[in-house]
Scaffold this motif. Structure first.
Motif, PDB file in Angstrom:
ATOM      1  N   ARG A  56     -16.944   1.216   0.412  1.00  0.00           N
ATOM      2  CA  ARG A  56     -16.626   2.542   0.929  1.00  0.00           C
ATOM      3  C   ARG A  56     -15.704   3.310  -0.015  1.00  0.00           C
ATOM      4  O   ARG A  56     -15.766   4.528  -0.093  1.00  0.00           O
ATOM      5  CB  ARG A  56     -15.954   2.400   2.294  1.00  0.00           C
ATOM      6  CG  ARG A  56     -16.625   3.241   3.336  1.00  0.00           C
ATOM      7  CD  ARG A  56     -15.914   3.272   4.664  1.00  0.00           C
ATOM      8  NE  ARG A  56     -15.032   2.181   4.945  1.00  0.00           N
ATOM      9  CZ  ARG A  56     -15.212   1.327   5.948  1.00  0.00           C
ATOM     10  NH1 ARG A  56     -16.255   1.447   6.741  1.00  0.00           N
ATOM     11  NH2 ARG A  56     -14.351   0.377   6.182  1.00  0.00           N
ATOM     12  N   ASN A  57     -14.855   2.567  -0.731  1.00  0.00           N
ATOM     13  CA  ASN A  57     -13.815   3.254  -1.491  1.00  0.00           C
ATOM     14  C   ASN A  57     -14.024   3.295  -2.990  1.00  0.00           C
ATOM     15  O   ASN A  57     -13.426   4.117  -3.651  1.00  0.00           O
ATOM     16  CB  ASN A  57     -12.459   2.596  -1.194  1.00  0.00           C
ATOM     17  CG  ASN A  57     -12.069   2.778   0.245  1.00  0.00           C
ATOM     18  OD1 ASN A  57     -11.993   3.896   0.724  1.00  0.00           O
ATOM     19  ND2 ASN A  57     -11.870   1.682   0.950  1.00  0.00           N
ATOM     20  N   GLU A  58     -14.797   2.398  -3.543  1.00  0.00           N
ATOM     21  CA  GLU A  58     -14.958   2.367  -4.995  1.00  0.00           C
ATOM     22  C   GLU A  58     -16.114   3.273  -5.389  1.00  0.00           C
ATOM     23  O   GLU A  58     -17.258   2.842  -5.524  1.00  0.00           O
ATOM     24  CB  GLU A  58     -15.178   0.934  -5.493  1.00  0.00           C
ATOM     25  CG  GLU A  58     -14.037  -0.004  -5.158  1.00  0.00           C
ATOM     26  CD  GLU A  58     -12.697   0.455  -5.716  1.00  0.00           C
ATOM     27  OE1 GLU A  58     -12.639   0.923  -6.875  1.00  0.00           O
ATOM     28  OE2 GLU A  58     -11.692   0.365  -4.993  1.00  0.00           O
ATOM     29  N   ASP A  59     -15.780   4.533  -5.599  1.00  0.00           N
ATOM     30  CA  ASP A  59     -16.819   5.504  -5.903  1.00  0.00           C
ATOM     31  C   ASP A  59     -17.551   5.174  -7.199  1.00  0.00           C
ATOM     32  O   ASP A  59     -18.731   5.458  -7.335  1.00  0.00           O
ATOM     33  CB  ASP A  59     -16.209   6.907  -6.007  1.00  0.00           C
ATOM     34  CG  ASP A  59     -15.800   7.424  -4.643  1.00  0.00           C
ATOM     35  OD1 ASP A  59     -15.843   6.619  -3.689  1.00  0.00           O
ATOM     36  OD2 ASP A  59     -15.457   8.609  -4.534  1.00  0.00           O
ATOM     37  N   GLY A 107     -19.282   5.366  -3.010  1.00  0.00           N
ATOM     38  CA  GLY A 107     -18.512   5.250  -1.772  1.00  0.00           C
ATOM     39  C   GLY A 107     -19.123   5.993  -0.614  1.00  0.00           C
ATOM     40  O   GLY A 107     -20.334   5.933  -0.396  1.00  0.00           O
ATOM     41  N   ASP A 127      -6.635   2.178   1.869  1.00  0.00           N
ATOM     42  CA  ASP A 127      -7.933   1.749   2.406  1.00  0.00           C
ATOM     43  C   ASP A 127      -8.071   0.229   2.386  1.00  0.00           C
ATOM     44  O   ASP A 127      -8.942  -0.318   3.041  1.00  0.00           O
ATOM     45  CB  ASP A 127      -9.065   2.356   1.584  1.00  0.00           C
ATOM     46  CG  ASP A 127      -9.000   3.872   1.610  1.00  0.00           C
ATOM     47  OD1 ASP A 127      -8.896   4.419   2.710  1.00  0.00           O
ATOM     48  OD2 ASP A 127      -9.031   4.491   0.532  1.00  0.00           O
ATOM     49  N   TYR A 128      -7.216  -0.416   1.577  1.00  0.00           N
ATOM     50  CA  TYR A 128      -7.345  -1.870   1.452  1.00  0.00           C
ATOM     51  C   TYR A 128      -6.282  -2.624   2.239  1.00  0.00           C
ATOM     52  O   TYR A 128      -5.975  -3.769   1.947  1.00  0.00           O
ATOM     53  CB  TYR A 128      -7.297  -2.275  -0.019  1.00  0.00           C
ATOM     54  CG  TYR A 128      -8.522  -1.841  -0.760  1.00  0.00           C
ATOM     55  CD1 TYR A 128      -9.772  -2.297  -0.363  1.00  0.00           C
ATOM     56  CD2 TYR A 128      -8.449  -0.972  -1.832  1.00  0.00           C
ATOM     57  CE1 TYR A 128     -10.914  -1.895  -1.028  1.00  0.00           C
ATOM     58  CE2 TYR A 128      -9.584  -0.566  -2.497  1.00  0.00           C
ATOM     59  CZ  TYR A 128     -10.809  -1.027  -2.093  1.00  0.00           C
ATOM     60  OH  TYR A 128     -11.935  -0.639  -2.736  1.00  0.00           O
ATOM     61  N   SER A 142      -4.640   1.005  -2.696  1.00  0.00           N
ATOM     62  CA  SER A 142      -4.782   2.176  -1.842  1.00  0.00           C
ATOM     63  C   SER A 142      -4.752   1.741  -0.376  1.00  0.00           C
ATOM     64  O   SER A 142      -5.054   0.597  -0.039  1.00  0.00           O
ATOM     65  CB  SER A 142      -6.089   2.898  -2.161  1.00  0.00           C
ATOM     66  OG  SER A 142      -7.012   2.721  -1.116  1.00  0.00           O
ATOM     67  N   ALA A 195     -15.053  -2.431   2.726  1.00  0.00           N
ATOM     68  CA  ALA A 195     -14.022  -1.491   2.279  1.00  0.00           C
ATOM     69  C   ALA A 195     -14.200  -1.156   0.803  1.00  0.00           C
ATOM     70  O   ALA A 195     -14.064  -0.001   0.393  1.00  0.00           O
ATOM     71  CB  ALA A 195     -12.632  -2.082   2.529  1.00  0.00           C
ATOM     72  N   THR A 199       0.804  -1.230   0.000  1.00  0.00           N
ATOM     73  CA  THR A 199       0.000   0.000   0.000  1.00  0.00           C
ATOM     74  C   THR A 199       0.834   1.275   0.000  1.00  0.00           C
ATOM     75  O   THR A 199       0.276   2.365   0.015  1.00  0.00           O
ATOM     76  CB  THR A 199      -0.945   0.034   1.220  1.00  0.00           C
ATOM     77  OG1 THR A 199      -0.146   0.010   2.400  1.00  0.00           O
ATOM     78  CG2 THR A 199      -1.889  -1.133   1.234  1.00  0.00           C
TER      79      THR A 199
END
Lengths: 334, 237, 432
Positions: free
Chosen positions: C205-208, C213, A309-310, A307, C202, A282
Motif C-alpha cells: 500500500r505504501n511503497e509507491d 501503492g 503506515d508501518y 513512516s 502495508a 514512527t
C-alpha cells in the motif's frame, strides 16, 4: 542546545500520546491475557468485542446528547460507559453460553477455540457494521483540552507548546483506576484468588471445590468490561471505525505476549512497551533534534525511522524478537 | 467386625473399556495409616483415585463412615471430609504459600479457617516462614508440605496421599513420614500410595500389596515386612 | 460417493440458476472467483487439514502472488528503473545480507545480554545504512512521471509466467515466518502470520516505487492465450462465426473470455487436486498425517517434525500465492486496498472448514460454495431485505435495514462457521 524546549516537544509528541495509547493497549491486552489464563485460548474476537462495546457506548452517548444530558467538561461517553459495559457483558456471556461452553465441556484443543473465536469475530464485526455502519464516528464532546497549548506557552514562555487533551487525561486516569481495581480484585478477594488458582492449576482448583463455571463467568465479565472501556477510550482519543479495531488486535496480542500470556502485570508493561516503541520508531524527531543539535547541524530529513503506515511492523518486530528470545514473555508463566 | 471408617469395597473398573482394578478392596480405620504398595503398573494410584471418585467403577462400592459415597464427585467427597494430595501438580505455583492454604479452604464457610492455618503452620513451621513466597519457588520437600497443608485446610477426616515422597531426598522423606504420623495421631485417617515400600510399611498400621489391580497380600505393616514372600518379591530381599 | 456427487451437482445448479435468473456474465464471474477460492482453500487445507497448522496470514500470500504479476508482467518503465532501480535492488540486497549477518553473529556469540545488545546495535546501524541507500533511489523513482508511473515497472513478460513466481514468493515469505513461529505454541503461529500478512499488505500500500501503492497498478496485460474482447469483436473470423451461430457479438466475446479463464483455472485446480491426492496417499502423506495426529510419538519415531511442518507451510502458502497471482492476472490490476484479511484469510478458513478439512474435494466444494455465497449475497441480500421491509413505511428504520443488508455477509459467514464447527465439525465432505 535547548533541553527544556526539546523535552516539552518530546512530551508533546511521544510521552503524552505514548502514555495514552499504552493505557489503551494495556487494557485490551489485560482482557486477552485473562481469557488466555483462565480459558486457555487466544481470543481473536477481542478486537471486535472492543468495537462492539464502543458501538453501544456511542449509541448511548448520542441518546444522552439528544436528551441534553452531559457531564460538563468531561465527555458524555463516560456517562454512557456503564450502559455500554452492561451490553458488552451480556454479549460475551451470551457468546460463552451459546458458543464457547460447548467446546470447554468437550475439552477441545486450544486451536479449535481460536478458530471458533474467529467465527465469533466475524459475527461481532458484522453486527457492529449493521448497527452503526462503517463510516468514521466521532463521539467525543466536553472541553477539548485539559492543558491548552496556548495557556502552557503563555505561562512558561517556552517556544514549544504542550497540549494534554481531555481524552488523554481521561484515558490515563480511567486506566489507572481499572488496573488498580483489577489488581485489588485478583490479589485480595476470594473470587479473584480463585480465578488465579483456576488459571494456575485447573485440576487442583476443581479439587479444592472452586466452581469452574463461576470462574469462567467472572473472567468474561471482567474481559468484557475491560474491552468496552479500552475500546471507548481509544475511540474517544482517536475516532471509531470498525476495521481499525480489527487492526488493534496485533498490537494488543503483541503486548500480551511481550508481557507473558496469562500475566496481568505483563499485559500492562507490554502495552506500554508496544505503544512507546511504535511512537519512538514512527515519530518524526526533526523538531526535537532541532533543539538539541548545534545550529546548522540539522539537515533536511524528518528524522523518522519508519513512516507511520508501518506501525504494525513495529509491534510485529517486537513480537518476533520476544518469540525468538523469550517465548514466555517478560513476566512469563507457562 | 465393625465396618472400617473408609472402605473401597470390591472395586472393579478402569479408564476406558479395559478394567484396571479387579475386585480390589482398600480400607482404613480412624486415625490409622494404610499404605498401598506394589510393582509399577499394579494399579496403586488407580485404586486410590477410585476411592476418591476420579474413576468410574463398574463394580463395588466406596463407603465413608458407613455412608455409601460411590456416586459422589471428587468435589462432593471433599465436602464429606476427604482430602486428596495428587502426585504431581499439587500446588498453585504462582500463588503464595498462604494463598495456597486459603484455596485449600475454599469450600469452607465457617470462621475457623485462620485457626486451621495456624495448625498447619505448627505442623510445618517452615511454611510459616515462607508464607508470602510463591509456592513455585520452594524446594521439592517444601512444596510437598504445601500440598499436604492445602489438603488439611478442609479439616478432612481422611487424608489421601499419592506418592508424597516421589522425587524428594531420603532425609526429607523421613521428615515427611514423621509429619504424616503426627497427622494420624490427631485422629485423621491416612491412605497413601508409596513407591518406597519398605519405609512406608514401617509406619503403616495396615498394608496392601496390589498386583495387576487385585489384592495380593493384606496385613499389618509389620506382618508384611516379616513375610518372606513379600520381602522377596516386593521389597527386594 | 453419491452424496458427494449430489453435493457437487447442487453446486453446479447454483451457478446455472445464477446464470439463468441473473446473467451468465455474473455467473461466470462468480465461477472464476470461486475457482480461485477453491485453489486457495486447497492451499489452506494443505496447511490445516494435512498438518494442523493454523495460519491467519493467507491474505499475505494472496497479495504476494498479486505483486508477482505486477513485477513480471507489467510494462517496463525504463526511465523509472534507470532513475533508481539498481540502487533499490542494491539496498534490498544489502538489507538481506545485513539480516543474514545478524543471524550469523547471533549464532556465533554466546548466549546472554551481550549478544542481544550486539545484534540489536548491529541491526539498528544496518537499518540506517539501508535507508541511506534506499531513500534517494525511491525519491528518484517516484519522481518519474508520478501521474502515470512513479514505479520501477515490471519485466513486461507474459502474465502466465507470473503464476509460478507468485507461488515462489509466497513460499519464500512462508519460509521466513515458519522458521520463526513454527514449533512454538500454535496460537503464536496464528498471531505471527496475522502480523506478517499485515506488513506485506502495508508494504504494497505504501511503497509507491514498487507497485504504485494506493494509486493502483492498472492495465496489466492478460495472460496468454486470453484475447481482449475489443480485438475479438473486430476479428473477421470471430464476426463470421458469431453471425453464423446467431450470438450477440459483444455478449459472446465477454462470455468467451470468462469461459477461457474458467478453463484455465479449472485445469490448474484439477492438476493441483491430482497432485494433492497423490501426495496424500504416498508415504509422505501418511507421515504428515501421522505427525498431525500425534506429534510427540512421530517425533519419537525419528520424524523431523519441524522440517515437515515448514515444508507443508511453504507448499500451502505457495498454492495460495499461485491463486493470488492468477486472480491479479485475471483482474489486470493490483489494488492493494482490496487485500482485506476478512476477505482473504478468514473467508478462506470458512471455506475449508465448511467443505471438510483434510479432504481436497471438501476444500474445493467449500471454496466454490462459500465463494458463490459470498458474492451472491451481494445481490441476494438487498433483494431479500427489500422483500422483508416491503410492509414497512419508508423512513429511518427501513433505510437503515436496507443499508445493513450490505453487511449481512460477515454475520452470515460467521454464523455458518460456528454452526458447522459445532454440528458438523468434519465438514460437508469429511476426511477419509
Amino acid at each position: 542546545m535547548d533541553i527544556l524546549n526539546a523535552f516539552v516537544a518530546f512530551a508533546n509528541f511521544v510521552l503524552v500520546p505514548g502514555l495514552t495509547y499504552g493505557s489503551q493497549l494495556a487494557l485490551g491486552a489485560l482482557g486477552i491475557t485473562l481469557i488466555f489464563g483462565v480459558l486457555r485460548f487466544s481470543n481473536f474476537a477481542h478486537g471486535d468485542t472492543m468495537a462492539f462495546g464502543t458501538a453501544f457506548v456511542i449509541l448511548f452517548t448520542w441518546w444522552f446528547q439528544s436528551m441534553g444530558i452531559s457531564d460538563g467538561f468531561l465527555p458524555t461517553a463516560l456517562l454512557a460507559l456503564p450502559f455500554g459495559i452492561a451490553v458488552t457483558i451480556a454479549m460475551v456471556l451470551g457468546t460463552d453460553r451459546v458458543v464457547y461452553r460447548f467446546y470447554r465441556r468437550q475439552r477441545a484443543k486450544p486451536i479449535i477455540l481460536v478458530i471458533v473465536s474467529a467465527g465469533v469475530m466475524f459475527v461481532m464485526n458484522g453486527l457492529v457494521r449493521m448497527i452503526i455502519g462503517t463510516s468514521e464516528k466521532n463521539f467525543s464532546d466536553g472541553s477539548r483540552f485539559l492543558l491548552d497549548p496556548k495557556v502552557f506557552r503563555d505561562a512558561t514562555g517556552l517556544a514549544e507548546p504542550l497540549a494534554i487533551k481531555t481524552t488523554q487525561a481521561v484515558t490515563v486516569v480511567v486506566a489507572i483506576l481499572c488496573v488498580a481495581a483489577l489488581f485489588w480484585f485478583l490479589q485480595k478477594t476470594r473470587t479473584g484468588k480463585s480465578m488465579r488458582a483456576y488459571a494456575d492449576n485447573e485440576d487442583l482448583a476443581l479439587l479444592s471445590g472452586i466452581n469452574p463455571d463461576r470462574v469462567v463467568m467472572v473472567t468474561w465479565i471482567i474481559a468484557g468490561t475491560l474491552a468496552c472501556i479500552a475500546g471507548t477510550l481509544y475511540g474517544l482519543d482517536k475516532s471509531f471505525r470498525v476495521f481499525v479495531y480489527f487492526g488493534l488486535m496485533l498490537p494488543i496480542f503483541a503486548a500480551a505476549i511481550v508481557g507473558g500470556l496469562g500475566s496481568p502485570l505483563g499485559a500492562i508493561v507490554g502495552g506500554y512497551v508496544i505503544a512507546f516503541s511504535e511512537l519512538l520508531v514512527t515519530s518524526a524527531w526533526r523538531k526535537i533534534a532541532g533543539y538539541i543539535l548545534p545550529d546548522g547541524w540539522l539537515g533536511d530529513g524528518l528524522y523518522q525511522a519508519l513512516s507511520t503506515d508501518y506501525k504494525v511492523a513495529v509491534s510485529f518486530v517486537i513480537l518476533i524478537v520476544v518469540l525468538l528470545v523469550r517465548p514466555q514473555g517478560i513476566f512469563g508463566g507457562k | 467386625m465393625a465396618e472400617p471408617f473408609l472402605i473401597g469395597d470390591g472395586m472393579t473398573g478402569g479408564y476406558g473399556t479395559v478394567d484396571i482394578l479387579h475386585n480390589c478392596t482398600i480400607s482404613v480405620e480412624k486415625g490409622q495409616i494404610a499404605v498401598i504398595v506394589g510393582p509399577n503398573g499394579a494399579g496403586k494410584s488407580t485404586a486410590m483415585k477410585a476411592v476418591f471418585g476420579m474413576l468410574k467403577l463398574r463394580g463395588g462400592a466406596v463407603r465413608l463412615d458407613g455412608e455409601d459415597i460411590t456416586t459422589l464427585t471428587p468435589q462432593a467427597r471433599v465436602r464429606k471430609g476427604m482430602g486428596f494430595v495428587p502426585q504431581t501438580h499439587n500446588i498453585f505455583t504462582t500463588m503464595t504459600v498462604e494463598e495456597n492454604l486459603e484455596m485449600g479452604a475454599f469450600i469452607r464457610t465457617d470462621t475457623g479457617i485462620a485457626g486451621t492455618m495456624e495448625q498447619v503452620y505448627d505442623l510445618f513451621p517452615i511454611l510459616k516462614q515462607k508464607r508470602y513466597q510463591p509456592a513455585g519457588e520452594l524446594s521439592g520437600g517444601q512444596r510437598q508440605q504445601v500440598a499436604v497443608g492445602r489438603a488439611l485446610m478442609t479439616q478432612p477426616k481422611v487424608l489421601m496421599l499419592d506418592e508424597p515422597t516421589a522425587g524428594v531426598s531420603p532425609i526429607v522423606m523421613d521428615e515427611l513420614f514423621d509429619r504424616i504420623i503426627e497427622i494420624a495421631r490427631t485422629g485423621i485417617s491416612i491412605l497413601m500410595v508409596e513407591q518406597n515400600a519398605r519405609q512406608a510399611l514401617e509406619i503403616a498400621d495396615k498394608g496392601y500389596v496390589l498386583v495387576q489391580g487385585a489384592n495380593r497380600f493384606t496385613d499389618t505393616g509389620k506382618a508384611l515386612m516379616a513375610d518372606p514372600e513379600v520381602r522377596r518379591s516386593f521389597l527386594g530381599g | 460417493m453419491t452424496r458427494n456427487l449430489s453435493l457437487f451437482a447442487g453446486l453446479a445448479l447454483l451457478f446455472i440458476l445464477t446464470g439463468m435468473l441473473q446473467s451468465w456474465n455474473l455467473s461466470l464471474n462468480i465461477l472464476n472467483l470461486a475457482l480461485l477460492s477453491a485453489i486457495m482453500a486447497i492451499g489452506v487445507n494443505i496447511q490445516w487439514g494435512y498438518a494442523g497448522l493454523f495460519s491467519t496470514g493467507i491474505v499475505g500470500s494472496v497479495a504476494l502472488g498479486g505483486l508477482a504479476v505486477g513485477l513480471v508482467s507489467a510494462p517496463r518503465v525504463p526511465e523509472g528503473w534507470a532513475a533508481g532501480g539498481p540502487r533499490i535492488l542494491g539496498a534490498l540486497i544489502f538489507g538481506a545480507l545485513a539480516v543474514a549477518l545478524a543471524i550469523w553473529i547471533y549464532r556465533r556469540l554466546p548466549k546472554g545480554r551481550v549478544r542481544l545488545l550486539a545484534v540489536s546495535l548491529f541491526l539498528v546501524v544496518a537499518f540506517f545504512i539501508y535507508r541511506a541507500i534506499l531513500d534517494p533511489a525511491v525519491v528518484a523513482v517516484e519522481a518519474n512521471n508520478p501521474a502515470q508511473a512513479g514505479h520501477i515497472g515490471g519485466l513486461g513478460l507474459n502474465s502466465l509466467l507470473a503464476w509460478p513466481v507468485g507461488a515462489l514468493m509466497a513460499a519464500g515469505a512462508a519460509w521466513i515466518i515458519g522458521k520463526i513461529a513454527l514449533g512454538l505454541r500454535e496460537d503464536y503461529l496464528a498471531i505471527a502470520t496475522l502480523g506478517i500478512a499485515e506488513i506485506i499488505v502495508a508494504v504494497m500500500r505504501n511503497e509507491d516505487w514498487l507497485d504504485r501503492g494506493v494509486k493502483n497498478l492498472i492495465d496489466l496485460p492478460r495472460p496468454w492465450p486470453v484475447p481482449y474482447e475489443v480485438n475479438m469483436q473486430t476479428h473477421p473470423d470471430y464476426v463470421d462465426f458469431v453471425t453464423r451461430a446467431g450470438f450477440d457479438a459483444i455478449t459472446f466475446s465477454t462470455i468467451f473470455v470468462k469461459l477461457l479463464y474458467a478453463a484455465m483455472f479449472g485445469l490448474v485446480l484439477l492438476a493441483l487436486i491430482w497432485l494433492c491426492e497423490r501426495a496424500l496417499n504416498s508415504p509422505w502423506g501418511r507421515m504428515v498425517r501421522a505427525i498431525r495426529d500425534n506429534e510427540v510419538s512421530a517425533a519419537a519415531m525419528g520424524k523431523d517434525v519441524k522440517w515437515r511442518h515448514l515444508q507443508i507451510f511453504m507448499i500451502g502458502s505457495a498454492v495460495v500465492g499461485l491463486a493470488g497471482a492468477m486472480m491479479t492476472s485475471m483482474e489486470g490490476q493490483i489494488t492493494p486496498g482490496s487485500y482485506l484479511p476478512l476477505r482473504f484469510t478468514f473467508l478462506i478458513w470458512v471455506m475449508v472448514i465448511v467443505g471438510g478439512s483434510g479432504n481436497n474435494w471438501g476444500a474445493v466444494l467449500g471454496g466454490m460454495l462459500i465463494g458463490w455465497l459470498y458474492l451472491a449475497v451481494e445481490f441476494l441480500g438487498p433483494q431479500m431485505m427489500e422483500q422483508i421491509t416491503r410492509g414497512l413505511p419508508p423512513g429511518d428504520l427501513k433505510s437503515h435495514l436496507l443499508d445493513s443488508a450490505a453487511h449481512m455477509r460477515l454475520l452470515t459467514l460467521g454464523v455458518v462457521l460456528l454452526v458447522v464447527l459445532r454440528f458438523a465439525p468434519k465438514g460437508l465432505i469429511p476426511e477419509k
